[in-house]
Motif scaffolding. Structure first.
Motif, PDB file in Angstrom:
ATOM      1  N   PHE A 127       0.832  -1.204   0.000  1.00 61.66           N
ATOM      2  CA  PHE A 127       0.000   0.000   0.000  1.00 61.66           C
ATOM      3  C   PHE A 127       0.868   1.255   0.000  1.00 61.66           C
ATOM      4  N   ASP A 128       0.337   2.300  -0.600  1.00 63.08           N
ATOM      5  CA  ASP A 128       1.008   3.595  -0.627  1.00 63.08           C
ATOM      6  C   ASP A 128       0.541   4.482   0.524  1.00 63.08           C
ATOM      7  N   MET A 129      -0.615   4.125   1.079  1.00 61.39           N
ATOM      8  CA  MET A 129      -1.238   4.967   2.108  1.00 61.39           C
ATOM      9  C   MET A 129      -2.168   4.105   2.937  1.00 61.39           C
ATOM     10  N   ALA A 130      -2.278   4.405   4.223  1.00 62.78           N
ATOM     11  CA  ALA A 130      -3.220   3.716   5.103  1.00 62.78           C
ATOM     12  C   ALA A 130      -3.915   4.738   5.989  1.00 62.78           C
ATOM     13  N   PHE A 131      -5.157   4.461   6.310  1.00 63.62           N
ATOM     14  CA  PHE A 131      -5.939   5.310   7.211  1.00 63.62           C
ATOM     15  C   PHE A 131      -6.451   4.434   8.342  1.00 63.62           C
ATOM     16  N   ILE A 132      -5.987   4.703   9.562  1.00 69.33           N
ATOM     17  CA  ILE A 132      -6.354   3.921  10.737  1.00 69.33           C
ATOM     18  C   ILE A 132      -7.463   4.642  11.492  1.00 69.33           C
ATOM     19  N   ASP A 133      -8.616   3.985  11.603  1.00 72.42           N
ATOM     20  CA  ASP A 133      -9.753   4.583  12.299  1.00 72.42           C
ATOM     21  C   ASP A 133     -10.620   3.483  12.904  1.00 72.42           C
ATOM     22  N   GLY A 134      -9.966   2.438  13.428  1.00 71.39           N
ATOM     23  CA  GLY A 134     -10.685   1.310  13.983  1.00 71.39           C
ATOM     24  C   GLY A 134     -10.704   1.328  15.501  1.00 71.39           C
ATOM     25  N   ASP A 135     -10.603   0.150  16.095  1.00 73.14           N
ATOM     26  CA  ASP A 135     -10.650  -0.013  17.543  1.00 73.14           C
ATOM     27  C   ASP A 135      -9.473   0.705  18.198  1.00 73.14           C
ATOM     28  N   LYS A 136      -9.767   1.674  19.048  1.00 72.19           N
ATOM     29  CA  LYS A 136      -8.705   2.474  19.679  1.00 72.19           C
ATOM     30  C   LYS A 136      -7.857   1.626  20.629  1.00 72.19           C
ATOM     31  N   ARG A 137      -8.435   0.562  21.163  1.00 73.92           N
ATOM     32  CA  ARG A 137      -7.706  -0.290  22.101  1.00 73.92           C
ATOM     33  C   ARG A 137      -6.565  -1.042  21.429  1.00 73.92           C
ATOM     34  N   THR A 138      -6.636  -1.197  20.108  1.00 76.11           N
ATOM     35  CA  THR A 138      -5.604  -1.950  19.386  1.00 76.11           C
ATOM     36  C   THR A 138      -4.876  -1.080  18.353  1.00 76.11           C
ATOM     37  N   TYR A 139      -4.822   0.228  18.593  1.00 74.57           N
ATOM     38  CA  TYR A 139      -4.176   1.120  17.619  1.00 74.57           C
ATOM     39  C   TYR A 139      -2.711   0.753  17.402  1.00 74.57           C
ATOM     40  N   LYS A 140      -1.995   0.405  18.461  1.00 65.33           N
ATOM     41  CA  LYS A 140      -0.585   0.064  18.321  1.00 65.33           C
ATOM     42  C   LYS A 140      -0.417  -1.150  17.411  1.00 65.33           C
ATOM     43  N   GLU A 141      -1.224  -2.178  17.623  1.00 68.29           N
ATOM     44  CA  GLU A 141      -1.145  -3.383  16.808  1.00 68.29           C
ATOM     45  C   GLU A 141      -1.561  -3.103  15.363  1.00 68.29           C
ATOM     46  N   THR A 142      -2.585  -2.275  15.194  1.00 67.07           N
ATOM     47  CA  THR A 142      -3.023  -1.910  13.854  1.00 67.07           C
ATOM     48  C   THR A 142      -1.936  -1.133  13.126  1.00 67.07           C
ATOM     49  N   TYR A 143      -1.291  -0.237  13.840  1.00 63.07           N
ATOM     50  CA  TYR A 143      -0.194   0.550  13.270  1.00 63.07           C
ATOM     51  C   TYR A 143       0.952  -0.354  12.814  1.00 63.07           C
ATOM     52  N   GLU A 144       1.326  -1.319  13.636  1.00 64.30           N
ATOM     53  CA  GLU A 144       2.423  -2.224  13.266  1.00 64.30           C
ATOM     54  C   GLU A 144       2.065  -3.009  12.009  1.00 64.30           C
ATOM     55  N   MET A 145       0.817  -3.454  11.920  1.00 61.89           N
ATOM     56  CA  MET A 145       0.378  -4.144  10.712  1.00 61.89           C
ATOM     57  C   MET A 145       0.481  -3.228   9.507  1.00 61.89           C
ATOM     58  N   ALA A 146      -0.040  -2.002   9.655  1.00 61.05           N
ATOM     59  CA  ALA A 146      -0.029  -1.058   8.537  1.00 61.05           C
ATOM     60  C   ALA A 146       1.392  -0.721   8.108  1.00 61.05           C
ATOM     61  N   LEU A 147       2.280  -0.540   9.075  1.00 59.05           N
ATOM     62  CA  LEU A 147       3.665  -0.214   8.746  1.00 59.05           C
ATOM     63  C   LEU A 147       4.301  -1.341   7.925  1.00 59.05           C
ATOM     64  N   GLY A 148       3.867  -2.566   8.185  1.00 51.75           N
ATOM     65  CA  GLY A 148       4.420  -3.702   7.462  1.00 51.75           C
ATOM     66  C   GLY A 148       3.947  -3.825   6.030  1.00 51.75           C
ATOM     67  N   VAL A 149       2.789  -3.243   5.710  1.00 50.14           N
ATOM     68  CA  VAL A 149       2.255  -3.383   4.345  1.00 50.14           C
ATOM     69  C   VAL A 149       2.341  -2.093   3.541  1.00 50.14           C
ATOM     70  N   VAL A 150       2.756  -1.001   4.183  1.00 52.88           N
ATOM     71  CA  VAL A 150       2.917   0.284   3.473  1.00 52.88           C
ATOM     72  C   VAL A 150       4.352   0.404   2.971  1.00 52.88           C
ATOM     73  N   ARG A 151       4.505   0.895   1.773  1.00 56.23           N
ATOM     74  CA  ARG A 151       5.828   1.020   1.157  1.00 56.23           C
ATOM     75  C   ARG A 151       6.689   2.060   1.864  1.00 56.23           C
ATOM     76  N   LYS A 152       7.984   1.954   1.672  1.00 57.32           N
ATOM     77  CA  LYS A 152       8.903   2.977   2.162  1.00 57.32           C
ATOM     78  C   LYS A 152       8.551   4.308   1.505  1.00 57.32           C
ATOM     79  N   GLY A 153       8.458   5.354   2.287  1.00 58.61           N
ATOM     80  CA  GLY A 153       8.042   6.656   1.779  1.00 58.61           C
ATOM     81  C   GLY A 153       6.542   6.838   1.741  1.00 58.61           C
ATOM     82  N   GLY A 154       5.805   5.780   2.086  1.00 55.81           N
ATOM     83  CA  GLY A 154       4.354   5.861   2.105  1.00 55.81           C
ATOM     84  C   GLY A 154       3.843   6.530   3.368  1.00 55.81           C
ATOM     85  N   PHE A 155       2.544   6.737   3.428  1.00 53.19           N
ATOM     86  CA  PHE A 155       1.932   7.499   4.518  1.00 53.19           C
ATOM     87  C   PHE A 155       0.882   6.682   5.267  1.00 53.19           C
ATOM     88  N   ILE A 156       0.836   6.887   6.568  1.00 47.20           N
ATOM     89  CA  ILE A 156      -0.205   6.339   7.422  1.00 47.20           C
ATOM     90  C   ILE A 156      -0.884   7.503   8.132  1.00 47.20           C
TER      91      ILE A 156
END
Length: 211
Positions: A127-156
């Motif tokens: 992915f080139d971009m991710a938007f996190i707006d899910g369960d606030k209790r798992t934001y850290k885990e969601t972020y780690e997942m997103a960081l793993g699938v977003v390209r270098k130079g991409g945005f979250i």
């Protein structure tokens, strides 16, 4: 009164909200609990413009809710672009899917019911971009997942990172959702894999760039 006047002024001098999205916003607030969770006019126009600036091909969204933000991001996509939006609450599907499928940008949105943390990596998409707006209790885990699938130079983008000011209100220290946001914010501050800035827009929007 001054705050309300400024908010009205800002909306009057920003790109108008498309009629279809206005109808979705009204329907969200009439038929769903916590309708204010939808992005709304100002944040929706910002999401569209950020997409136009970043020019992503593939966007991952975690937390579809009524579909408002997904449609705003899809508006900004160039031909061939796609928003993959995950909603973990299957009871949301009956409301959200028709609004997405009947929208002018339905060909640019893939709506998926499931847990994005486990299911998004299975898509095999960078992915080139991710938007996190899910369960606030798992934001850290969601972020780690997103960081793993977003390209270098991409945005979250992470929404609700000021959580209605609760992050600086100690009376909310025991609230699980507030703690989830605080944990994420503190974790992100120490993460040298990214650059980040919090915008005080609505409930707080953090822009993150993967180094």
């Amino acid at each position: 009164m001054r705050v309300e006047s400024l908010e009205a002024y800002i909306l009057q001098h920003s790109e108008p909200e498309p009629e279809y999205l206005y109808r979705l916003w009204r329907a969200t607030n009439i038929h769903l609990l916590h309708g204010r969770m939808a992005s709304g006019h100002l944040q929706g126009r910002l999401l569209k413009m950020l997409v136009q600036m970043i020019r992503p091909k593939n966007i991952l969204e975690v937390g579809t809710f009524s579909g408002y933000s997904a449609l705003c991001m899809a508006e900004g996509l160039e031909e061939g672009g796609m928003v993959y939006t995950f909603e973990i609450n299957d009871e949301q599907e009956d409301f959200t899917r028709p609004w997405i499928e009947q929208s002018p940008v339905s060909d640019k949105v893939r709506f998926i019911i499931g847990d994005a943390i486990s299911e998004a990596p299975k898509l095999g998409i960078t992915f080139d971009m991710a938007f996190i707006d899910g369960d606030k209790r798992t934001y850290k885990e969601t972020y780690e997942m997103a960081l793993g699938v977003v390209r270098k130079g991409g945005f979250i983008l992470a929404d609700n990172t000021l959580w209605d000011g609760h992050v600086v209100d100690h009376s909310y220290d025991r609230d699980p959702q507030t703690r989830g946001i605080e944990t994420f914010n503190d974790y992100l501050r120490q993460d040298d894999r990214v650059e980040q800035v919090i915008l005080p827009l609505r409930d707080g929007l953090t822009l993150i760039r993967k180094r």
